[in-house]
Design an enzyme around this catalytic site. Structure first.
Site, short mmCIF file in Angstrom:
data_model
loop_
_atom_site.label_atom_id
_atom_site.label_comp_id
_atom_site.label_asym_id
_atom_site.label_seq_id
_atom_site.Cartn_x
_atom_site.Cartn_y
_atom_site.Cartn_z
N GLU A 498 -39.54 -23.78 -28.71
CA GLU A 498 -40.11 -22.66 -27.97
C GLU A 498 -41.60 -22.57 -28.28
O GLU A 498 -42.02 -22.81 -29.43
CB GLU A 498 -39.41 -21.37 -28.38
CG GLU A 498 -39.90 -20.13 -27.68
CD GLU A 498 -39.27 -18.86 -28.22
OE1 GLU A 498 -39.21 -17.87 -27.48
OE2 GLU A 498 -38.85 -18.85 -29.41
N LYS A 597 -35.64 -16.66 -20.58
CA LYS A 597 -35.19 -15.96 -21.79
C LYS A 597 -34.92 -14.49 -21.49
O LYS A 597 -35.76 -13.78 -20.93
CB LYS A 597 -36.26 -16.09 -22.87
CG LYS A 597 -35.87 -15.49 -24.23
CD LYS A 597 -36.97 -15.75 -25.26
CE LYS A 597 -36.66 -15.15 -26.61
NZ LYS A 597 -37.75 -15.38 -27.59
N CYS A 630 -34.14 -18.83 -28.89
CA CYS A 630 -34.54 -18.04 -30.05
C CYS A 630 -33.76 -16.73 -30.23
O CYS A 630 -32.58 -16.74 -30.58
CB CYS A 630 -36.05 -17.78 -30.01
SG CYS A 630 -36.77 -17.40 -31.65
#
Length: 908
Positions: A498, A597, A630
């Protein structure tokens, strides 16, 4: 597909067509059965106990079959799973299976039961058919032995198939069908290697057969009707109703009408799973159907059907489904459109604001037109026109075009108020490959690269697009070297971090020059060979070429921008959405996945959250993959859904993870998540020691295959390791764990008179000190009690260990509910330091056993050793929820933790 190949099965009687099709009509029956279920045991029952349960169900079916025969029925269909239920693992279903021969053996089990013994279920079904002079359709389990000469032979030495059988009115086995499109939860069964196209002829028409989820796919369902021209489909099912589009009676009757076929659908009955809905359907509408959520009773349907519906004067004419819609202009503009979700699919809607009118709504290539007139419009009810044109990816992958109306008409009203009027389109050519066709490789080589990102200068205003690309190319140069090195080591796929291409030092306006417009992967685009199609896309072009030139899947994280305007009330003031985005390019450089995300970290103010979580998967020759980013890992959606609902084999995880001892270092938590969820996990972290960013790994359900943690240098690092393509089929795949089984069966080991409080990462834990070299301790907080048995060696006088419990809502950098049991080293001998980060230890443990009374089934087992190292192969998780080590660990322990996430208790 060539239909003369051996895998196309048909039972053909030695009769002329005129004789075989002598009856113009016949009486059909289906029975909706309330299945008597087995207990959910962890170990297989005896064959005798299995047969006892099956006989209980067959006693009920026998009564229904006799009742149908007395009403003149010539054939009866009973449900999928109707003889033993569905509460099984691969091991526990085995005693319920029989070896079912090919119908070409010409066998009547009722009169020759020992020919393929033991086969008591087939014998009894055969006798039911023979005694009542009726065709009997049932669903049972088939087992077929295999050995190492077959590379796909399961580790237990046999295939297990979800199987339909048909016995004719003399009790002869005339058809056997192995279900090809298994539902995601059917892990107890194997896929057949090819779809089976099973038909048989009778004096009342030609029949085909398939099972439940098969109806949503092309093979074998469509082939039976369009190529093999069956008159009637037999359909045992265990259908879970899903409104508004996929209730059983609704969809099965629609399929019969759309395909122009008789359809005999027998569902199971189970109110807790919303299973009901059986029917006898003709091409021009239902002849009889049953839907009842009020009782748990079975129900028999009996009705007459035409033997050859295509010869009926009322047979529906051929339909050109787009003829009318493409001939007219749209009825209304799209300025009042809005998005909404039906069963995980994102529809475009427009509201019907007036009692009558004409409306149009479009999505991609699909435009839906509606003309309507309401009567008795209720003020508290809202109706919409909706469209969906895309790939459905939950519980299966299939391409849909769904219209709420079109030239599906009614000019005289309906007898009751309308819930839904739908044209449900299936675009089979756009489906991804079937799992059995896709997974050609048993294992694959995976790579992850931990990248020390070259960061831009922190500026108060945006840089030029040219300067942004210059910075990104510097990072892409480094990534290209890692990708090439991975490919040279045979890697099939590589994950990069990321923020790996431009870093994270941005505000909303300063990141904009670094963003590109990333199209939906369904556009079928290879940026490397067609860079101008969605220009400018310099970063996507370069990533695509890296993948194509090295014949490797490349996973990267970049920024996506999507324009919007004031018609969207949530459109940001600068006129576009900005998303933290993962992209995947396949080995030819084609864009095959894009994920925005959903759970942004608190500092990611430069990005927007998508309106709904995106559940992104793709298939390869080495398994089914899912992807998220994440902070997503700490929440239910999309992370848990990908594994528990979509059953991905491997998760791809670009991350910029800041390590937080003692429980949330990257390698510690990510390896624990892989083990707790039972999935491969490829984690690529950024490397920046000033922010405690390091920790990448290639993790299997059994433990890490390779990992990297280094706070000493600023260098990147490549990891390459082999993984199983389908870890659930591995003989070493972890067994199912009941995380509270042991802890709830024992009394507390110690009183709470020496408990004290301490803080771990802002959470207030309850601790008790381990004052002796060995012992048993219990500590509780709220509903969670944690039990520890341990034995130390080389206990250091200047080191203190505690047992801790936390049961509550974490509220810093996100809100999520935790239940944690932990054994950990304190920073010093001062108990006030317990819970503070510590990276080294000297005390060794010869044995430990940690368990807890968890209220959640999502628990992740962590063992972290001195100098922040993992302990592969040095501990195990027992099926009763104990995390144990009986032979000690190779290094002193920092923490042993059961990290539980109780998603149901999260705030909205």
């Amino acid at each position: 597909m060539v239909y003369s190949q051996p895998h196309v099965y048909a039972t053909i009687f030695a009769l002329s067509v005129l004789k075989a099709c002598a009856l113009d009509s016949y009486i059909a029956a289906v029975y909706e059965h309330s299945v008597i279920l087995s207990e959910d045991t962890k170990i297989p029952v005896s064959p005798e106990d299995a047969l006892m349960l099956m006989n209980k169900n067959m006693d009920v079916l026998k009564g229904a079959i006799k009742a149908a025969a007395l009403q003149g029925a010539r054939i009866i269909v009973t449900p999928e799973d109707g003889i033993y239920g569905w509460v099984f693992t691969r091991e526990t279903i085995y005693p319920y299976l029989e070896d079912i021969p090919d119908p070409q053996v010409n066998w009547i089990p009722c009169t020759d039961p020992d020919r393929f013994a033991p086969a008591p279920v087939q014998e009894r079904l055969s006798c039911m058919a023979r005694s009542n002079a009726i065709y009997v359709v049932a669903n049972i389990g088939d087992k077929k032995p295999c050995n190492s000469s077959d590379p796909k032979c399961p580790s237990d030495g046999h295939y297990q198939y979800n199987t339909d059988v048909v016995f004719d009115s003399e009790g002869k086995l005339v058809a056997r069908y192995h279900k090809y499109n298994l539902f995601v939860t059917e892990t107890q069964f194997d896929y057949p290697k090819e779809p089976e196209f099973v038909t048989f002829n009778t004096s009342f028409g030609k029949f085909g057969i398939f099972t439940c989820a098969d109806i949503l796919f092309h093979d074998p369902a469509v082939v039976l009707v369009s190529k093999l021209q069956v008159d009637t489909v037999l359909f045992p099912t265990a259908w879970v109703n899903t409104l508004p589009l996929l209730s059983a009676s609704q969809f099965h009757s629609a399929w019969a009408m759309g395909m122009g076929i008789n359809f005999l659908s027998a569902n199971t009955r189970n109110s807790s799973l919303d299973m009901t809905g059986s029917g006898i359907y003709a091409p021009n509408g239902p002849r009889a159907f049953h839907y009842n959520t009020e009782t748990e009773n079975g129900h028999l349907l009996v009705v007459e059907l035409s033997s050859h519906p295509r010869l009926s004067p009322t047979y529906p004419i051929a339909v050109n489904w787009s003829s009318y819609a493409t001939s007219i202009k749209r009825f209304s503009p799209d300025d009042r459109n809005f998005s909404g979700v039906i069963y995980f699919d994102k529809f475009t809607f427009t509201e019907l604001t007036k009692p009558e009118g004409n409306r149009t709504v479009c999505q991609k290539d699909l435009c839906c037109h509606l003309s309507y007139r309401m009567v008795e419009k209720q003020e508290d009810e809202v109706y919409v026109l909706g469209a969906f044109d895309g790939l459905h990816v939950v519980e299966g992958e299939y391409y849909l075009q769904v219209l709420s109306d079109g030239r599906l008409i009614n000019q005289n009203g309906t007898s009751k108020a309308v819930l839904s009027v739908t044209l449900f389109g299936r675009w089979y050519e756009k489906d991804p490959p079937h799992p059995q066709q896709v997974f050609a490789l048993d294992s694959y080589i995976a790579a992850v690269y931990e990248h020390a990102v070259i960061l831009p200068e922190v500026t108060g205003s945006p840089v030029s697009s040219e300067d942004a690309l210059t910075l990104m190319n510097k990072n892409l140069d480094v990534l290209e070297g890692a990708i090439k090195a991975a490919a040279q080591q045979g890697a099939h796929i590589i994950v990069t971090p990321e923020d790996g291409i431009y870093g994270w030092v941005f505000k909303r306006d300063t990141i904009f020059p670094y963003l590109e417009d990333i199209p939906d992967p369904q556009v079928n685009w290879i940026p490397c060979t067609d860079p101008e199609r969605f220009a400018p896309a310099a970063v996507q072009e370069r990533l695509s070429c890296m993948a194509r030139n090295n014949s490797i899947y490349v996973v990267a994280n970049i920024g996506d921008k999507k324009p919007c305007n004031c018609s969207d009330p949530k459109c940001p003031s600068n006129g576009h959405y900005q998303y933290n985005t993962n992209v995947v390019f396949d080995s030819e450089g084609k864009l095959v996945a894009r994920y925005h995300k959903y759970n942004l970290f608190m500092s990611e103010t430069q990005f927007d959250s998508p309106k709904e979580p995106e559940i992104v998967t793709f298939n390869t020759s080495f398994g089914k993959f899912g992807i998220f980013t994440c902070f997503d890992i700490l929440f239910h959606d999309p992370a848990v859904t990908l594994v528990s609902k979509l059953h991905v084999d491997t998760v791809l995880f670009p991350t910029a993870w800041m390590n937080v001892l003692p429980h949330l270092t990257a390698i510690e938590f990510h390896s624990a998540w892989a083990m707790g969820m039972g999935v491969n996990f490829l984690a690529a972290d950024t490397h920046n020691t000033s922010l405690a960013m390091t920790g990448s790994g290639i993790y299997a359900p059994e433990g890490p295959r390779a990992y990297h943690y280094n706070m000493e240098t600023e260098n990147g690092h490549l990891l390459v390791a082999e993984l199983r393509s389908q870890p659930r089929l591995s003989p070493t795949y972890p067994s199912t764990v009941n995380w509270s089984a042991y802890a709830t069966s024992v009394k507390r080991f110690s009183p709470d008179d020496r408990n004290f409080s301490g803080v771990i990462f802002f959470d207030n834990f309850t601790f008790t000190e381990l004052t002796k070299p060995e012992g048993n301790h219990t500590v509780c907080q709220k509903d969670l009690c944690c039990h520890l048995s341990y034995r130390m060696v080389e206990k250091q006088e200047d080191e203190v260990y505690v047992l801790g419990a936390f049961d509550g809502l974490h509220v810093v950098e996100g809100e999520y509910y935790l239940q944690i049991c932990t054994l950990l080293k304190c920073k010093s001998t001062d108990l006030k330091t317990c819970g503070e980060p510590v990276a080294t230890a000297h005390t060794r443990f010869e044995a430990f056993s940690l368990s807890g009374t968890f209220g959640t089934s999502y628990v992740f087992p962590e063992v972290l050793l001195s100098e922040v190292q993992l302990a592969p192969g040095e501990f195990q998780v027992l099926s009763d929820g104990r995390l144990i080590s009986q032979n000690g660990t190779s290094k002193p322990i920092l923490t042993v933790t059961l990290f539980g996430r109780w998603y149901e208790k999260d705030p909205p």
